[in-house]
Design an enzyme around this catalytic site. Structure first.
Site, mmCIF file in Angstrom:
data_model
loop_
_atom_site.group_PDB
_atom_site.id
_atom_site.type_symbol
_atom_site.label_atom_id
_atom_site.label_comp_id
_atom_site.label_asym_id
_atom_site.label_seq_id
_atom_site.Cartn_x
_atom_site.Cartn_y
_atom_site.Cartn_z
ATOM 1 N N GLY A 183 0.771 -1.256 0.000
ATOM 2 C CA GLY A 183 0.000 0.000 0.000
ATOM 3 C C GLY A 183 0.793 1.291 0.000
ATOM 4 N N GLU A 217 4.150 3.986 6.043
ATOM 5 C CA GLU A 217 2.959 3.127 6.051
ATOM 6 C C GLU A 217 1.822 3.854 5.328
ATOM 7 O OE1 GLU A 217 1.440 0.504 6.189
ATOM 8 O OE2 GLU A 217 0.694 -0.068 8.175
ATOM 9 N N ASP A 218 0.934 3.091 4.701
ATOM 10 C CA ASP A 218 -0.188 3.744 4.025
ATOM 11 C C ASP A 218 -1.274 4.174 5.017
ATOM 12 O OD1 ASP A 218 -0.933 1.104 4.563
ATOM 13 O OD2 ASP A 218 -1.908 0.763 2.636
ATOM 14 N N ASP A 221 -4.699 1.600 10.958
ATOM 15 C CA ASP A 221 -6.118 1.296 11.198
ATOM 16 C C ASP A 221 -6.239 0.787 12.642
ATOM 17 O OD1 ASP A 221 -8.798 0.922 10.121
ATOM 18 O OD2 ASP A 221 -8.392 -1.214 10.089
ATOM 19 N N LYS A 227 -6.691 6.263 10.957
ATOM 20 C CA LYS A 227 -8.101 6.163 11.376
ATOM 21 C C LYS A 227 -8.102 5.967 12.886
ATOM 22 C CE LYS A 227 -9.385 3.289 7.390
ATOM 23 N NZ LYS A 227 -10.013 2.008 7.065
ATOM 24 N N PHE A 280 -13.730 2.774 4.455
ATOM 25 C CA PHE A 280 -12.788 1.979 3.681
ATOM 26 C C PHE A 280 -12.358 2.790 2.473
ATOM 27 C CE2 PHE A 280 -10.975 -1.318 1.095
ATOM 28 C CZ PHE A 280 -10.349 -2.122 2.041
ATOM 29 N N VAL A 281 -11.056 3.019 2.348
ATOM 30 C CA VAL A 281 -10.565 3.901 1.292
ATOM 31 C C VAL A 281 -9.666 3.154 0.307
ATOM 32 C CG1 VAL A 281 -10.745 5.999 2.684
ATOM 33 C CG2 VAL A 281 -8.612 4.672 2.725
ATOM 34 N N ARG A 323 -5.511 0.644 -6.873
ATOM 35 C CA ARG A 323 -4.268 1.239 -6.366
ATOM 36 C C ARG A 323 -3.817 2.396 -7.246
ATOM 37 N NH1 ARG A 323 -1.918 -2.145 -2.402
ATOM 38 N NH2 ARG A 323 -2.251 -4.364 -2.708
#
Ligand code: IMP
Length: 179
Positions: free
Chosen positions: A46, A101-102, A105, A133, A154-155, A167
């Protein structure tokens, strides 16, 4: 997985992302200004777009390495078991390290990776996450730098996938199921 049963609503434009990446790079540069070498560790998959943009804004001696940890599988729910699927190629002992990091969560992935990398005794280790998040957090962990805090949605896009799709979207969008 049927990709025709959802739509993507834009949440963060490509322009806003670019502006924020520039700001993050400035802060990271200030923090690591005296480094002899910064090992930038991208968490696959990601973070690949984010890391590409971020390192090009960093006027520092940089080495790029990648680590892949399992997290989601193909579901929308996070798994708690974190496994290392691909480890770093290089050594980080005594080095300056920036983990990229993307999304943070629940925090399980990042907490696991940070613990693992710290056990290798880097000189300094900081984390830059594009998205956070906070309302989803189950493990206490926070990135040193965060691009955007977002609500529990959710993205996809800008490197982030839904079952390996989307992506390549230049912006970040929110997945919405069609009625
Ligand atoms: P955590 O271990 O629950 O913090 O999960 C982190 C990983 O789950 C991220 O690196 C992403 O790969 C994935 N993830 C979390 N939220 C999303 C999302 O909204 N879209 C796509 N992937 C996500």
């Amino acid at each position: 997985m049927d990709h025709s049963d959802y739509v993507i609503d834009e949440m963060i434009s490509a322009k806003s992302i670019a502006a924020r990446v520039e700001e993050l790079a400035r802060e990271i540069h200030a923090h690591f200004a005296d480094t002899d070498k910064l090992v930038v560790v991208g968490l696959l998959r990601g973070s690949f777009v984010f890391i590409a943009d971020l390192v090009r804004e960093l006027d520092l001696p940089v080495e790029v390495d990648f680590l892949e940890a399992s997290s989601y599988g193909n579901a929308m729910e996070s798994s708690r078991e974190v496994r290392i699927l691909k480890d770093l190629r290089g050594e980080i002992g005594g080095r300056d390290v920036l983990v990229v990091e993307d999304i943070v969560d629940t925090g399980f992935t990042l907490a696991h990776v940070v613990k693992l990398l710290r056990s290798r005794e880097p000189k300094r280790l900081e984390v830059c996450a594009l998205l956070d998040k906070p309302s989803r957090r189950e493990v206490e962990i926070k990135a040193t730098w965060t691009g955007f805090e977002i609500p529990d949605a959710f993205v996809v896009g800008y490197g982030i996938d839904y079952a390996q799709r989307n992506r390549n979207l230049p912006h970040i969008g929110k997945v919405r199921r069609k009625a």
